[in-house]
Design a protein around this motif. Sequence first.
Motif, short mmCIF file in Angstrom:
data_model
loop_
_atom_site.label_atom_id
_atom_site.label_comp_id
_atom_site.label_asym_id
_atom_site.label_seq_id
_atom_site.Cartn_x
_atom_site.Cartn_y
_atom_site.Cartn_z
N LYS A 1 0.68 -1.00 0.24
CA LYS A 1 -0.14 0.14 0.04
C LYS A 1 0.68 1.30 -0.10
N ARG A 2 2.05 0.95 0.61
CA ARG A 2 2.41 2.54 1.26
C ARG A 2 3.31 2.73 -0.31
N LYS A 3 4.06 1.76 -1.06
CA LYS A 3 4.33 1.71 -2.20
C LYS A 3 3.95 2.22 -3.35
N ILE B 1 15.04 7.03 9.59
CA ILE B 1 15.64 6.28 10.35
C ILE B 1 14.86 4.91 10.58
N GLU B 2 13.06 4.66 10.79
CA GLU B 2 12.13 4.25 10.35
C GLU B 2 12.53 3.50 9.08
N SER B 3 12.73 4.20 8.22
CA SER B 3 12.92 3.23 6.81
C SER B 3 13.92 2.82 6.11
N ILE C 1 11.49 -0.80 9.66
CA ILE C 1 9.82 -1.09 9.94
C ILE C 1 8.59 -0.36 9.24
N LYS C 2 8.95 0.36 8.69
CA LYS C 2 7.45 0.95 7.50
C LYS C 2 8.71 1.61 6.27
N SER C 3 8.04 1.55 5.02
CA SER C 3 8.82 2.57 4.83
C SER C 3 7.64 3.03 4.76
N HIS C 4 8.19 4.33 4.94
CA HIS C 4 7.10 6.67 5.36
C HIS C 4 7.21 6.93 4.02
N HIS C 5 6.02 7.75 4.06
CA HIS C 5 5.36 7.84 2.72
C HIS C 5 7.05 9.29 2.37
N ASN C 6 6.97 8.98 1.28
CA ASN C 6 8.20 10.35 1.21
C ASN C 6 9.70 9.58 1.27
N TRP D 1 -0.55 12.79 22.97
CA TRP D 1 -0.01 13.39 21.69
C TRP D 1 -0.54 13.39 20.16
N GLN D 2 -0.97 11.85 20.25
CA GLN D 2 -1.66 11.73 18.64
C GLN D 2 -2.93 10.46 19.51
N TYR D 3 -3.96 10.72 18.62
CA TYR D 3 -5.11 9.81 18.84
C TYR D 3 -5.99 9.91 17.67
N ASN E 1 2.63 0.14 24.21
CA ASN E 1 3.13 0.83 23.60
C ASN E 1 4.09 0.59 22.65
N LYS E 2 4.69 1.41 22.49
CA LYS E 2 5.62 1.86 21.46
C LYS E 2 7.42 1.72 21.65
N PRO E 3 8.51 0.81 21.72
CA PRO E 3 7.88 -0.40 20.88
C PRO E 3 6.83 -1.61 22.50
N THR F 1 3.90 -0.45 16.96
CA THR F 1 3.84 1.18 16.32
C THR F 1 2.38 2.06 16.59
N ILE F 2 2.97 3.26 15.97
CA ILE F 2 1.12 3.67 16.84
C ILE F 2 0.44 3.60 15.87
N GLU F 3 1.17 3.72 14.49
CA GLU F 3 -0.11 3.46 14.01
C GLU F 3 -0.15 1.78 12.91
N TRP F 4 -1.72 1.38 12.97
CA TRP F 4 -1.46 -0.23 12.88
C TRP F 4 -1.23 -0.33 11.63
P1 XMP Z 1 4.63 5.09 13.86
O1 XMP Z 1 3.49 3.79 13.18
O2 XMP Z 1 5.75 4.18 12.59
O3 XMP Z 1 4.81 6.19 13.49
O4 XMP Z 1 4.85 3.93 15.13
C1 XMP Z 1 5.15 7.59 14.38
C2 XMP Z 1 4.90 8.57 14.24
O5 XMP Z 1 4.87 8.86 12.11
C3 XMP Z 1 4.01 9.06 11.72
N1 XMP Z 1 3.68 8.20 10.40
C4 XMP Z 1 4.26 8.62 9.50
N2 XMP Z 1 4.01 10.00 9.19
N3 XMP Z 1 4.79 9.47 6.66
C5 XMP Z 1 4.81 10.36 7.86
O6 XMP Z 1 5.06 11.52 7.68
C6 XMP Z 1 4.31 7.62 6.92
O7 XMP Z 1 4.28 6.99 6.44
C7 XMP Z 1 3.59 7.71 8.18
N4 XMP Z 1 3.65 6.56 9.10
C8 XMP Z 1 3.51 7.04 10.56
C9 XMP Z 1 2.78 8.43 12.94
O8 XMP Z 1 1.86 9.06 12.89
C10 XMP Z 1 3.09 8.66 14.43
O9 XMP Z 1 3.08 10.19 14.28
#
Ligand code: XMP
Length: 315
Positions: A99-101, A133-135, A143-148, A234-236, A306-308, A311-314
């Motif tokens: 999806k992210r890709k 860093i997380e990408s 961990i996740k390919s962050h968007h951008n 912080w986030q909800y 918690n994280k870890p 992650t925050i998002e699912w």
């Molecule tokens: P995770 O889910 O990795 O999220 O614990 C950490 C923080 O990053 C946000 N997040 C993103 N921000 N592009 C972004 O700009 C992304 O692809 C992305 N994925 C997660 C998330 O909402 C949280 O604040």
Amino acid sequence: MMQTSMLIDEAIEALESQIDDTAIIACSGGIDSSVAAVLAHRAVGSLLHCVYVDTGFMRMGESEEVAEMFAEMGIDLKVVDASEKFFSNLEGVTDPEAKRKVIGEQFIRVFEEEQALCGAKYLVQGTIAPDWIESGGGERDVIKSHHNVGGLPEDVDLIIVEPLREFYKDEVRQIARELKIKSSERQPFPGPGLAVRVLGDLTRSRVESCRIACDIVERHFQEAAAAGICDLPWQYFAALLPVRSVGVHGDARVHGETVVVRAVTSLDGMSARYSPIPHDVLTKVSTEITNTLKGEVNRVVYDITNKPPGTIEWE
Ligand code: XMP
């Protein structure tokens, strides 16, 4: 404050020396891209073309709010409705990384069209340190390919400029406050938007359910915080899970999906603790979600991870 204004001056100077031609930036209205846009606009003025892509994954009323915010800052913003492209390319795609890709790639394709129109040579991005860093930018596993970041196709024909690459969220927030950017107090929102909060198939109707659930969570938590019942996390937000369970509405048996409510405290998103939200607030959220999404959602759960390790998002 002195330190923040120095960071701003340095970032603007760097942008002035990096950008010598037309540049384009995707403005989501979030802190990161808004800060990057304001800095780049200060550095190169009308050489910068700001584009807002409506992916179809934005929150309730968000597109209108972003357009208004840029208008108030005196920065031109072009709004492009690309939701049809995003939904059709994501049909049947359920793997989170896939999806992210797809989303990253679609973004770039939309930009290529905009680039062709304005002749941009540079692409300004609001990537911050935790994104790369997380990408996998460091020594760690992806961990996740962050968007951008991870979503970028290799054949992209633009020079990437990332003024916030070395900053963490709290620093960007400070800069946003100093620049008087309206969204500086807004909670973070992921680049791929609600797409990473709708697990499973990304249909328009499931995304709409998630949008409604997120709005309900935001309203109730903000109200509770304003009334002093709890701190604003912080986030909800809410995510929609493709988990069906048996429920009951009146005399009828329903087989609906599940909404998970997530609220965390964090400094920079790198680690987080789930927020201890009072039960009364959660009850109101649950009742409104199941009443509003009757037949679609019949179960609401609260995430206490918690994280870890979560992650925050699912996704
Ligand atoms: P995770 O889910 O990795 O999220 O614990 C950490 C923080 O990053 C946000 N997040 C993103 N921000 N592009 C972004 O700009 C992304 O692809 C992305 N994925 C997660 C998330 O909402 C949280 O604040």
